[in-house]
Write a protein that holds these residues in place. Structure first.
Motif: not given
Length: 489
Positions: A291-295, A315-320, A323-328
């Motif tokens: 969790i720490r890495n995506p955050i 671009q920043a929103l696409r990366v965010i 990462e949210i999809e990765r956490l999910d």
């Protein structure tokens, strides 16, 4: 070869009976030898009595000179009776007389007769035998004797010729010996009685011992068979010293076993608690790391978007969002481990099921220059296709990541006794040695980009089906197996 105490006691009893029979046979033999010796002694004494009459007659007839009396002379018969009386006076049980070959009995005496009145005539019942023995002595001109045996006594008759002035004279003696009423007979009867009583007592003791031991052993066997091995019963005493030593040892062993089991249960609980705490720690550390890495990445992109203005925000929103999809995805995989859904078993055609699982990964494998093949020894089996497919997907993905380019991945369904074994084999080197003992625990992985949850899902699916998952390492590659018991039931 198993030996029975009861059988040995029965053999001992049989040997005792045989020994008693042999002893009785020996005693009877010795008795008969003793009776024969008694008869022989009586025969010798009877012959000596006949010789005594002959000696007394010679002395008496010396006074007659050349004018012997006639055989029918009454006075002469009285003197001859006196001769016989004196010769047999000191010979108990012996009777006798003087016999003339033509006239018959000339003299008779039985000085040791115990009756109220003295006996003056030979026994009428034995006259034929007396006549026969005297005739034999006259014919052979030498002493003759004969024995007439009966069941309990023996008649002994002896005769010897009397040379002198009166021709055809013989002396005869007769006695009875009671072979079965003497001392030897009573000794035999006493010995036989003692032997019989001893054998009966020994047989009774051995029979009682055999039955008692058999009963106690059966009770111990029943008591032990009715309890679980981990909890031995307390056996009651049998009041048999040797058996009670065994009972005491079994009770002591049961006490020690119960104490050891309690200590083992305590240690097992402590170990389980320690393992749970360790697993919780590893899971917490893995979750925190994942969790720490995506955050951190989202924070960095958000700060960069704020500092860079409107150009960098998309671009920043696409990366965010990535990462949210990765956490999910991480949360979903965690939930698949913790949710223990009961398998919905269906009758599945195994070969078609494996082909469908392999088909979903064919393109990914081809991109790494790999080939995937499936084979099945089973036709149909019962399991939850969704859960098992999810487990196989994880194994196939791991194999694609680990297999060297140009190699082959083999997915197979094998028959082993009453279990279905689903295996995935690749030519890779396998996971690192230091994590092989913990492969199926969450967040244990040998890849930098892995989450360490795939093999945990495999294990949970296998356990839900009552089976197990295992890792098999060999020189020619690596194999992971899912073992599903009783697939056709």
């Amino acid at each position: 070869m198993l030996r029975s105490l009861r059988g040995r006691l029965i053999v001992l009893l049989a040997l005792l009976v045989v020994a008693a029979g042999a002893t009785a046979w020996l005693m009877v033999g010795l008795f008969h030898q003793s009776a024969a010796a008694q008869v022989g002694q009586a025969a010798a004494e009877n012959a000596r009595a006949c010789d005594a009459i002959a000696s007394a007659y010679r002395l008496h007839s010396a006074d007659w000179g050349a004018a012997p009396p006639a055989p029918d002379d009454t006075a002469a018969r009285g003197r001859l009776s006196a001769v016989v009386q004196n010769a047999l006076r000191n010979r108990p049980g012996v009777q006798g007389g003087i016999w003339h070959g033509d006239t018959g009995s000339l003299a008779y005496a039985f000085p040791t007769y115990d009756g109220a009145a003295p006996r003056t005539d030979p026994p009428g019942g034995e006259l034929p035998r007396i006549r026969e023995i005297n005739a034999a002595a006259l014919t052979s001109d030498r002493a003759a004797s004969h024995r007439y045996g009966a069941r309990s006594q023996t008649l002994l008759i002896s005769a010897c010729p009397l040379p002198g002035p009166i021709p055809h004279l013989t002396a005869w003696t007769m006695t009875w010996t009671f072979t079965f009423a003497g001392r030897s007979y009573y000794q035999l009867m006493a010995g036989q009685a003692v032997l019989l009583v001893t054998v009966l007592i020994a047989a009774a003791l051995l029979t009682h011992l055999t039955m008692t031991w058999s009963r106690h052993v059966s009770q111990i066997e029943t008591a032990l068979s009715s309890y679980d091995v981990a909890d031995l019963p307390v056996l009651p005493p049998t009041h048999e010293r040797e058996l009670d030593r065994i009972v005491l040892a079994l009770n002591e062993a049961g006490r020690r076993l119960s104490a050891a089991r309690q200590r083992g249960d305590t240690l097992a609980r402590q170990m389980a608690t320690a393992e749970r705490l360790a697993a919780i720690g590893r899971v917490a550390a893995g979750v925190a790391h994942e969790i720490r890495n995506p955050i951190a990445a989202m924070r960095l992109k958000a700060e960069s978007a704020v500092a860079g203005g409107a150009e960098r925000q998309p671009q920043a929103l696409r990366v965010i969002l990535g990462e949210i999809e990765r956490l999910d995805a991480l949360v979903r995989r965690l939930l698949s481990i913790t949710e223990h859904d009961e398998p919905k078993r269906e009758l599945i055609e195994v070969s078609a099921f494996l082909e469908a699982c392999v088909a979903e990964h064919t393109e990914r494998a081809a991109a790494k220059q790999l080939t995937i093949a499936s084979s099945a020894d089973w036709q149909e089996a019962r399991f939850d296709p969704d859960q098992v497919q999810r487990a196989l997907d994880n194994l196939i993905l791991n194999a694609i990541n680990a297999a060297p380019a140009g190699s082959r991945i083999e997915v197979a369904a094998l028959r082993r006794t009453d279990a279905l074994v689903l295996s995935v084999h690749d030519r890779g080197s396998g996971p690192p040695v230091d994590i092989q003992d913990h492969l199926f625990e969450p967040f244990v992985t040998g890849r930098p980009d892995g989450t360490g949850l795939g093999l945990s899902i495999v294990r949970e699916v296998a356990v839900a089906h009552g089976g197990a998952a295992r890792f098999v390492s060999a020189d020619h590659g690596t194999t992971f197996e899912i073992i599903l018991p009783c697939p056709t039931s």
